[in-house]
Design an enzyme around this catalytic site. Structure first.
Site, PDB file in Angstrom:
ATOM      1  N   ALA A   1       0.846  -1.197   0.000  1.00 21.92           N
ATOM      2  CA  ALA A   1       0.000   0.000   0.000  1.00 21.92           C
ATOM      3  C   ALA A   1       0.881   1.245   0.000  1.00 21.92           C
ATOM      4  CB  ALA A   1      -0.891  -0.017   1.227  1.00 21.92           C
TER       5      ALA A   1
ATOM      6  N   GLY B   1      -0.462  -5.577  -0.465  1.00 25.50           N
ATOM      7  CA  GLY B   1      -1.304  -5.309  -1.624  1.00 25.50           C
ATOM      8  C   GLY B   1      -0.655  -5.790  -2.912  1.00 25.50           C
TER       9      GLY B   1
ATOM     10  N   GLU C   1      -1.446  -9.273  -3.285  1.00 26.37           N
ATOM     11  CA  GLU C   1      -2.875  -9.427  -3.604  1.00 26.37           C
ATOM     12  C   GLU C   1      -3.118  -9.198  -5.098  1.00 26.37           C
ATOM     13  OE1 GLU C   1      -5.644  -9.336  -0.902  1.00 26.37           O
ATOM     14  OE2 GLU C   1      -4.607  -8.323   0.739  1.00 26.37           O
TER      15      GLU C   1
ATOM     16  N   GLU D   1       1.093  -7.788   6.561  1.00 25.59           N
ATOM     17  CA  GLU D   1       0.049  -7.030   7.268  1.00 25.59           C
ATOM     18  C   GLU D   1       0.007  -7.326   8.760  1.00 25.59           C
ATOM     19  OE1 GLU D   1      -0.257  -8.475   4.362  1.00 25.59           O
ATOM     20  OE2 GLU D   1      -1.395  -7.192   2.994  1.00 25.59           O
TER      21      GLU D   1
END
Ligand code: NAD
Length: 690
Positions: A69, A108, A111, A131
């Site tokens: 992120a 992210g 992901e 995370e």
């Protein structure tokens, strides 16, 4: 045959034959900013709309794949398109999408890779879901997709520990479909051409092959295996829970449960503390009041004086970083013993598979052990780690003053002594700085860099930057007895010892600290470090409980006895003898022992630390409250899910801290006095952090 299609924003596209290459250029780490997320959605739209496109490759320019992120967007209202939508959009593409991964695909970034139908990785790539380290879980479907792709065991390891895996491991578990040996993007394009016509597309969220028929015992087993590591933390358990859900429910339901778990973590105290700490650690690098044009001094060779507990560990940090070390001792025996310990430590790491035999030899090859003080003459930095005695230190510095080359940095590893007094005793005080490592120095991350009154800005900067280079977490501290960390230990130790006499047991006090989340309590720590540290060594002079223990050789774990008794495996049990000694002390001092509540222990040992931290802050010994927190998390194992003592105090409420201390004030006199800063902040409803 490539033509550029679009080049606005951080995402550009170009075609290679019928493969659309979607390229991100968002330095430094291709963070998934709003513009990047939007660009990815648009690029997928472009691929769908263009009949000439048969497959897509998503890749990044620069040093890494999407590393996660965008931290500058943290704490701001999330902007559309949200990451889960981006990942779903990629996965729902009707044409195969291949992720081309180099550098790191974290959070992210992973992901996005999981949203792709295939993953090709450079052989040095790393993939991970960090995370949990921020008290969270991968919240864009990651906990549901990862087990479906990489298998349950790997998904548990990755999500609950946050540790990344390398490309080869990722290939073995199925997370990566192919490892690229040469140029990544051409390789990924070739791969895309190979899979261009395969249908149905392998959509991660639709897979069941890795999550069906999983023995549910795996979740308890994994939790138990890692019980120590996860102790006190909420997020690892929620990550495990989310992965378990992936084995029980279809993706569409699992992802809703994931969201719920994510929101619970996000709104909880632990994640707030861990996210605070993430920034605290980065802020600690910033040196206040440093002239802007300050340049560090080059450090090519380091000298270490003393090959004892600390000198050996300190040296290993430099050797491991490929920086040559000249180590000095007083006699051959001490030198051989010290270097022998270093070698054994390296070999133990090799036995655990953390180093190769070659790396051990390489590191030891950088070491030059000698008894000849003159060998320090060509060192750029010399760190003294001799006995904790001002006269001995001054003598060593006087010798250094004569022989160290001009511009060499002269550092002391002292735990308590006055750096200014040492500096003032030689002709070049501006070159003197404290470099306070923690034991074991080759392992503990914290480095207090002690800024003396006369320390030159470039000396301070060099010590801080060098700290980073040897993978420490350096924090600037000012000169006072014990600097930041050890100074805060003192009121804790004083009150803990008084509490013993007043009626508590070492076990009770230690239990309160361990339940709070510390790795050990004050008496367990004393037994580990050595009860005899700083003891006057006169068995006939018994003024404290510690004197009494030392006089009968109860020096801690190393002697099999201290505040506790130890068996041959160093397992502690309460000692009736120590209990007797404590009671005798109470009698002698006329103290009537009483029941001590756990709450009183918290107030007298933890609230007092906050008060001392506030003094450290108001005296300018620490640059900022968050630096104190960094010291305590990295130097003493303060639970990161409580942020550190100053953040914790803020979350408890400073008025509550003050009230607790006032309740105990009479008992804590004369050693205790209030920090004015703490009182003022409490009165004004202010906080130390944020
Ligand atoms: P130690 O007794 O294990 O080692 C000191 C070594 O210095 C000995 O091997 C001794 O032979 C050598 N030495 C003494 N005078 C010397 C001289 N003039 N020239 C060359 N060598 C000399 O002690 P330690 O625990 O390593 O502590 C060293 C310093 O580090 C102290 O200032 C201590 O306060 C500080 N420190 C210790 C710890 C810890 O946990 N042990 C943690 C942080 C800082």
């Amino acid at each position: 045959m490539e033509d550029v299609m679009d080049k606005t924003g951080p995402i550009s596209t170009r075609k290679h034959g019928d493969v659309l290459i979607v390229l991100s250029n968002n330095p430094p780490v291709n963070a998934l900013s709003t513009a990047v997320r939007q660009g990815l959605v648009d690029a997928i739209g472009q691929a769908e709309a263009d009949d000439g496109v048969k497959a897509v490759v998503i890749a990044c320019e620069g040093q890494t794949f999407f590393a996660g992120a965008d931290i500058t967007e943290f704490g701001k209202p999330p902007q559309q398109p949200w990451l889960p939508i981006v990942v779903d959009t990629i996965e729902n593409c009707s044409k195969p999408v291949v992720a081309a991964i180099h550098g790191t695909a974290l959070g992210g970034g992973l992901e996005v890779a999981l949203g792709c139908h295939y993953r090709v990785a450079d052989k040095s790539a790393k993939l991970g879901t960090p995370e949990v380290k921020l008290g969270l879980l991968p919240g864009a479907g990651g906990t549901q997709r990862l087990p479906r792709v990489a298998g349950v065991r790997k998904a548990l390891e990755m999500t609950a520990t946050g540790n990344p895996i390398g490309a080869h491991q990722a290939f073995e578990c199925g997370l990566v479909d192919r490892i690229a040996e040469g140029d990544l993007i051409p390789h990924a394009v070739g791969f895309a051409e190979e899979v261009r016509d395969i249908r149905p597309l392998p959509r991660s969220s639709e897979r069941h092959d890795r999550t069906a028929d999983v023995d549910p015992a795996i979740f308890d087993e994994f939790r138990n295996e890692n019980a120590k590591r996860f102790r006190g933390f909420e997020a690892p358990l929620k990550n495990i829970e989310a992965v378990r859900i992936a084995t029980e429910k279809p993706y569409s339901e699992g992802v809703m449960d994931e969201r719920k778990l994510f929101m619970e973590l996000m709104s909880g105290e632990q994640s707030a503390a861990q996210r605070y700490f993430f920034f605290a650690e980065r802020k600690a690098n910033k040196i206040e009041g440093l002239p802007e044009d300050t340049e560090p001094r080059p450090i090519r060779k380091v000298g270490v004086i003393g090959a004892g507990t600390m000198g050996g560990g300190i040296s290993m940090n430099f050797l491991s970083a490929g920086i040559p070390v000249t180590i000095i001792e007083m006699d051959r025996q001490a030198l051989d013993r010290g270097t022998g310990v270093m070698r054994r430590n390296y070999e133990a790491s090799a036995a655990k598979g953390k180093l190769t035999a070659e790396q051990v030899e390489k590191a030891m090859g950088y070491l030059q052990p000698t008894l000849d003080f003159a060998a320090l003459a060509d060192c750029d930095l010399i760190i003294e780690a001799v006995y904790e005695n001002m006269d001995v230190k001054k003598e060593v510095f006087a010798r250094l003053d004569k022989i160290a080359k001009s511009g060499a940095i002269l550092a002391s590893n002292t735990s308590y002594l006055n750096i200014d007094e040492i500096a003032a005793s030689i002709s070049r005080p501006a070159d003197v700085v404290g470099m306070h490592f923690f034991s074991p120095a080759n392992i503990m991350k914290l480095l207090e860099v002690v800024r003396g009154a006369q320390t030159a800005p470039d000396v301070l900067l060099t010590a801080m930057q060098l700290g980073k280079r040897i993978r420490k977490v350096p924090v600037v501290a000012g000169v006072c007895h014990g600097f930041i960390g050890n100074r805060m230990l003192m009121p804790r130790q004083i009150e803990a010892t008084k509490l013993l006499v007043e009626g508590a047991s070492p076990e009770q006090i230690d239990r309160v600290h361990v339940e709070f989340g510390m790795p050990m309590g004050p008496f367990q720590m004393a037994d580990l470090a050595g009860v005899d540290i700083g003891w006057h060594r006169d068995p006939n002079r018994i003024e404290t409980i510690r004197d009494a223990l030392c006089a009968i050789d109860r020096w801690g774990q190393k002697m099999g006895a201290g505040f506790y008794d130890y068996d041959e495996k160093r397992r502690p049990t309460p000692s009736p003898l120590v209990q007797q000694i404590i009671e005798d002390f109470a009698n002698k001092q006329g103290v009537k022992r009483r029941e001590i509540s756990d709450e009183e222990i918290v107030e007298r040992t933890l609230y007092t630390m906050v008060n001392e931290g506030a003094k450290i802050l108001e005296e300018g010994i620490a640059q900022r409250a968050s630096d104190i927190d960094v010291v305590w998390v990295y130097g003493y194992g303060w639970p990161v899910y409580r942020g550190g003592p100053m953040f914790w105090a803020d979350s408890v409420g400073l008025q509550k801290i003050v009230d607790g201390l006032k309740r105990q004030e009479e008992r804590m006199k004369p050693e205790f006095s209030f920090s004015k800063l703490l009182l003022d902040k409490a009165e004004n409803g202010e906080k130390f952090t944020g």
